[in-house]
Every structure is written in structure tokens, then in C-alpha cells.
Motif scaffolding. Sequence first.
Motif, short mmCIF file in Angstrom:
data_model
loop_
_atom_site.label_atom_id
_atom_site.label_comp_id
_atom_site.label_asym_id
_atom_site.label_seq_id
_atom_site.Cartn_x
_atom_site.Cartn_y
_atom_site.Cartn_z
N GLN A 93 1.10 -0.98 0.00
CA GLN A 93 -0.23 0.04 -0.21
C GLN A 93 1.01 0.89 -0.02
O GLN A 93 2.08 1.42 0.84
N ALA A 94 0.55 1.98 -0.79
CA ALA A 94 1.11 3.63 -1.08
C ALA A 94 1.05 4.71 -1.36
O ALA A 94 -0.69 4.62 -1.64
N ASN A 95 1.79 5.21 -0.92
CA ASN A 95 0.86 6.27 -1.50
C ASN A 95 1.80 7.50 -2.35
O ASN A 95 2.38 7.82 -2.63
N VAL A 96 1.16 7.87 -3.77
CA VAL A 96 1.29 8.52 -4.83
C VAL A 96 0.47 9.49 -5.53
O VAL A 96 -0.01 9.63 -5.57
N GLY A 97 1.07 10.24 -5.38
CA GLY A 97 0.69 11.90 -5.57
C GLY A 97 -0.56 12.31 -4.37
O GLY A 97 -1.99 13.06 -5.40
N GLY A 98 -0.47 12.28 -3.65
CA GLY A 98 -1.75 12.24 -2.81
C GLY A 98 -2.96 11.60 -3.21
O GLY A 98 -3.83 11.30 -2.00
N LYS A 99 -2.52 10.39 -3.30
CA LYS A 99 -3.66 9.42 -4.09
C LYS A 99 -2.83 8.13 -3.32
O LYS A 99 -2.09 7.52 -3.12
N THR A 100 -3.83 7.18 -2.47
CA THR A 100 -3.77 6.06 -1.84
C THR A 100 -3.62 4.44 -2.85
O THR A 100 -4.48 4.97 -3.74
N ILE A 101 -2.66 4.10 -2.91
CA ILE A 101 -3.02 2.85 -4.06
C ILE A 101 -2.84 1.32 -3.48
O ILE A 101 -1.32 1.81 -3.13
N ASP A 102 -2.88 0.86 -3.99
CA ASP A 102 -2.85 -1.00 -3.70
C ASP A 102 -1.89 -1.42 -5.08
O ASP A 102 -1.97 -0.99 -5.92
N LEU A 103 -0.78 -1.99 -4.26
CA LEU A 103 -0.22 -3.17 -5.26
C LEU A 103 -0.49 -4.21 -4.75
O LEU A 103 0.07 -4.61 -4.10
N ARG A 104 -1.11 -5.57 -5.87
CA ARG A 104 -1.25 -6.80 -5.37
C ARG A 104 -0.08 -7.26 -6.15
O ARG A 104 -0.09 -7.19 -8.21
N VAL A 105 1.09 -7.74 -5.60
CA VAL A 105 2.15 -8.44 -6.24
C VAL A 105 1.96 -9.67 -6.33
O VAL A 105 1.84 -10.13 -5.49
N SER A 106 2.59 -10.16 -7.13
CA SER A 106 2.99 -11.49 -7.78
C SER A 106 4.17 -12.61 -8.55
O SER A 106 4.96 -11.37 -9.07
N CYS A 107 5.08 -13.37 -7.66
CA CYS A 107 6.18 -13.81 -7.38
C CYS A 107 6.31 -15.22 -7.95
O CYS A 107 6.03 -15.98 -7.09
N LEU A 108 7.36 -14.92 -9.18
CA LEU A 108 6.79 -16.16 -9.97
C LEU A 108 8.02 -16.72 -10.11
O LEU A 108 9.32 -16.35 -11.13
N PRO A 109 9.16 -18.14 -9.79
CA PRO A 109 10.21 -18.57 -10.49
C PRO A 109 10.27 -18.88 -11.51
O PRO A 109 9.80 -19.40 -11.98
N THR A 110 11.08 -18.60 -12.19
CA THR A 110 11.82 -18.62 -13.65
C THR A 110 13.15 -19.04 -13.84
O THR A 110 13.44 -19.17 -13.43
N THR A 111 13.33 -19.68 -14.96
CA THR A 111 14.72 -20.04 -15.73
C THR A 111 15.23 -19.13 -15.06
O THR A 111 16.57 -19.22 -14.62
N HIS A 112 15.11 -17.83 -14.94
CA HIS A 112 16.71 -17.00 -15.15
C HIS A 112 16.24 -16.30 -14.03
O HIS A 112 16.28 -15.07 -14.03
N GLY A 113 15.58 -16.37 -12.98
CA GLY A 113 15.20 -15.70 -11.76
C GLY A 113 14.03 -15.58 -11.67
O GLY A 113 12.92 -16.09 -12.12
N GLU A 114 13.98 -14.67 -10.73
CA GLU A 114 12.14 -14.53 -10.26
C GLU A 114 11.72 -13.61 -10.90
O GLU A 114 12.02 -12.37 -10.49
N SER A 115 10.36 -13.82 -11.38
CA SER A 115 9.54 -12.99 -12.59
C SER A 115 9.06 -12.15 -11.94
O SER A 115 7.60 -12.59 -10.47
N ILE A 116 8.83 -10.57 -11.23
CA ILE A 116 7.17 -10.19 -10.52
C ILE A 116 6.37 -8.87 -11.29
O ILE A 116 6.40 -8.52 -12.50
N VAL A 117 5.11 -9.68 -11.30
CA VAL A 117 4.38 -8.25 -11.59
C VAL A 117 3.37 -8.04 -10.54
O VAL A 117 2.58 -8.33 -9.50
N MET A 118 3.29 -7.04 -10.48
CA MET A 118 2.61 -6.15 -9.80
C MET A 118 1.00 -5.18 -10.26
O MET A 118 1.31 -4.37 -11.39
N ARG A 119 0.08 -6.01 -9.65
CA ARG A 119 -1.17 -4.64 -10.43
C ARG A 119 -2.13 -3.95 -9.43
O ARG A 119 -1.74 -3.59 -8.93
N ILE A 120 -1.69 -2.84 -10.08
CA ILE A 120 -1.97 -1.49 -9.42
C ILE A 120 -3.39 -0.87 -9.18
O ILE A 120 -4.45 -1.59 -10.17
N LEU A 121 -3.96 -1.20 -8.30
CA LEU A 121 -4.95 -1.04 -8.21
C LEU A 121 -5.80 0.16 -7.18
O LEU A 121 -5.11 0.66 -5.92
#
Length: 571
Positions: A262-290
Motif C-alpha cells: 500500500q503506497a501513496n502516490v501524488g496524494g492518492k492511496t494505491i494498492d499493489l497486488r504483487v505476484s512473484c513467480l520463479p522462472t529459469t533466469h530468476g524471479e519474475s514479479i508482476v504488480m497489479r495497480i489498484l
Amino acid sequence: MAAKDDYLIDTMRDLGLMTDAQIDEVRADAEAGGEGLVDTLVKQGLIERGMVTAAKATYFGVESVNLGQARPSDDVIAAVPRHIAKKYNAIPVALKDGIVVIAISDPSDIENLDGLQVALGKPMEQVVASDEDIQSALNKFYGGSTRDDGGVSKMIQDITEGEVEIGNITNTLEEGGDEVDVDAPIIRLVNQVIVDAFKFRASDIHLEPMSRTFRVRYRVDGMLIEQKNPPKRLQAPIIARLKIQSGMSIAERRIPQDGRIQANVGGKTIDLRVSCLPTTHGESIVMRILDKSGLKLGLSELGFMADDQQSFERLIALPDGILLVTGPTGSGKTTTLYSCLNYINRPDRKIITVEDPVEYMLAGINQVQVHELIGFTFAMALRAMLRQSPNVIMLGEIRDLETASIAINASLTGHLVFSTLHTNDAPSAVARLIDIGVKPFLVASAARCLMAQRLVRKICKKCLGPATLTESEMRILGLTQEQTTGAKIQKGRGCSECNKTGCRGRMGIFEIFTINDEARKMIFDRVPSYVLRNKAREIGMRTLREDGVRKVLAGVTTAEEVIRATVTDAD
């Protein structure tokens, strides 16, 4: 008339694309305005840019391409580095036996062609495309101003080999904010990536380890745009920083993990739903901005045409039954359900939702988050919430027989139930429920409405203008010349507001199957999906493509978007 226009005018006259009368009519205007005759003809709507492109291709004996329909692979894009493509205004479209096929806008510019050939250092074959299409493709495949306008590039350049500390946790992402640890450049870099993504209205941030690079991409209006990639050496500290912020274990790198920031950007509160997935070359991260403040909960904002909205409002106001929204991940199903709940939310109704995770907090509604790890499943939550005497239930997704059975039974005992399924079209939801194990007579009795949806990009309001459909687009969409006569067909030209894409924002296209007695009997008899689909169309259901065509003719989206979103829809 500018000399550079001479060959184009002669060629278009020879091709029958324009007449001497048209040329003479605007010659004086062109001279008075100090513009080329071709530019004046286009400006006055007497010819289209596509005609100019066809004339160039004919004169120089090369092919013309429609970059709007081009889908070059990653290997093709990688054949021409971004700085070369940007400098010489060129887009690779194919690879043929080691030869790069490159689209350019002006084959008469020999100096530019020679420079491109030298910079590329490999055999190339030229084709012609309009300058507008090339600019749009450069933004689409290489990234537009989002790559250069933000502070990420400078931060990456400023980080030295020794400056890779993860730093302390801080969830304030203001640019230049006092809470950012100035001694931890990785913090500033990660925060800037999120700030830039929010600034450019991205819905997702993708950080993907490759064999030699660490790729960063933003998904804007459903399309992925690659950003400035951090050096590979920064991959580990960036991922570690995000895992710490989202509450994941940095010691665990073998299994997928999920977290939340949960973060504050430009005076707005946003949530980031974070998914971490192990892959061949390291961990891939996808953040959904809510972005809670940016959620539009009105049915009119979803993209319904007036008649469909009226019908849908009647359906979601029913006292009982089940309403299912279907479509793939990222097609806007959850937003549609939230809009339904917001529409029917009144003090005299008790509404409870069961979600995994709870994406947005809704005022006046009881929201429950499941926790699979402790055994608090969808089924358990549903059984518990029925003892809370709700009027309306929203179930994030029907995944198994136990959940489906409880939801169906709840809809048959005086509750209105909303939920989602993953199917290609609306009638297929019946087959999906039966495949899960629900009895056909229960599906027939409970279902009130099945709705499939997809998202298409809207035309940018700042740069929209009149357009025409190509013969190919009309054939694919099943349109005739008579149907397009008088239609308000439009297309965005590309501007700073839409980042040169011609599109800004998204809307839904819908397939609404209202269950009547005939359809209910067919469901009970377990007829095949294609038979049920034919019956649905007989009783008034428009397919996804048909609804999309209505919106193309209304001038709110483009044929290209509808074709892309409904590629599997039956013609």
C-alpha cells in the motif's frame, strides 16, 4: 505545389485516386497556406493518408503495409535496436532468410535510407507505411515517451556498482519525498518505477528476468509497453526490495509467493497486488495497480449501449437467482461486478462479498477475504455468510463443485448471487457449470443472466478524426457499404494526451444472454453449447463482435480493436 509532391500527385492521378478537378480546387489554398498540395488535400479530407502511402509504394515499386494489423515477433523487433528505429523512423515487420523487412514512411529520402542501412549493418528490404502508423508502432513495440520522460533512466545511470543496498522499508512513493532513504538508490529506483507506472495510467508492472537482460514493461490500456531496462546486475536487489515491501520471504526463491503493497502516490492511496513467480533466469514479479480513487463504479462508464444498459439494470435488480460474468483474466469482470453492487447498494439491502483478494473497499458492503492457507476457503466463507442473512452475495469466482453448489443453492433460496467464470462466451458458462458437476436442472432453475465481456481501447477524444474501414476490416466484421453509410467511424491520430497511440482508456463489449423459458428447457435437456448459442441469438443476444461493431459504427472504438478482442468469436 512543393516539388516533393509532384511524383505523388502524378501517381495518385494515374491510379485514379484523385482527379484534376480536385487538384485544381485546392492548389490555390496550398500556395496561400504555404503547405504542400498533398498535405492540403489530406487536411481538407479530399484524400486519405492511406492513398498517399499507396502512391509512394506504387511509384517506388515496393509493397505497402498496414502496421495497425502487423504483429512482429520479439525476434523481429530485436533485429532493429530501439535507438536505430527511433532515429530513422523505421519499424521491422519481418525476417526473410536473414533479410530484415523494414517499414519506412518516405522512400524518397535517400539520405535517411543510407543512414539506416549503415547503422543496421545487415541486409534489409524496404516497405512503405504511413508516418502516423510508424509513430504508433514505435510507441507500441519500443515504448513511447514513457521510456524517456520519467526519472527511471537517469536513476539507472546514477547507480554505481557499489550502490545496490536494499534499504529500509518505506511506502511513500512521492517523487522527492522526505521519507525516501537517500542512501539507498535501489529504493529510489523501485519507487520511481511505480510512480512512472501510475503516472502513465498503467494497470500492471511486469519485471521479467531474461537470460541477459532484466525487462521492465507497463501495461497501459491492455497493451504492454517496454520501458528502460535496468542492468542485469540490479535484478537481485530490485526483486529483494519488492519482496520485502510486499511482505514476502526473501529467503524463499523456489515457490511462487503473493504479497501486497500500500503506497501513496501524488496524494492518492494505491494498492499493489504483487505476484512473484520463479522462472529459469530468476524471479519474475508482476504488480497489479489498484487505484481506489480511480475506480469508476457507474454502469454507464462500463461501455453499455443504452438498450443493453436498460436490460442489464433490470436483471441485476431481480430479488434472486444467479448472474454470471465470464471472460479471460483481465477482461474487467471484477469491475463489472463492483459496478453492479454499487448500483443496487441501498440501506435496506445487506450485501456480502467473498473475494481472493479483496481488490477495492466498497462503502456500505461487507467484504470477506479468503485465506486458503488456514482453511478459510470460498466454500467455508459462503456457508458462514449465509447465516448472516444477506440479500445479495458476490462470489469472486466459482472454481469447484462445492463452491458452485453452495452458490446455486443460495440463489434458489431467495438470494441474488453474482459471480464470475472463465469461459469464451456467455452460453459456454452453462457447459462449464455442468462440467464442474452442477446438475443441469439446478443450472436451469438458478441462472438469470450469463454475460461475457472483453475490453477494447477507446479512441482518444483529443485527437480523434473521421476514418474509413478497409475492405479487409469490413469483410472480417461482416459489414456492407450500406451499413457504414452515415456511420460515425473515427480513429485517433495520436497526440501527447494518448502517448501517440490514438487510444486512451478502455471500455467493455458485451454478450448478454438472458435466460428465458425456452433456454431454460434446453439447459435442462443438456443440449450442446452451439445449439444453446444459436437459441440465445434467436432470442436477442448480440455476440461480442456484433456489440463491438455497433461501437465501431458509433465512433467510440476502432475496427482493429474489435477484431483483436473478438478473434475467437464466430463470424
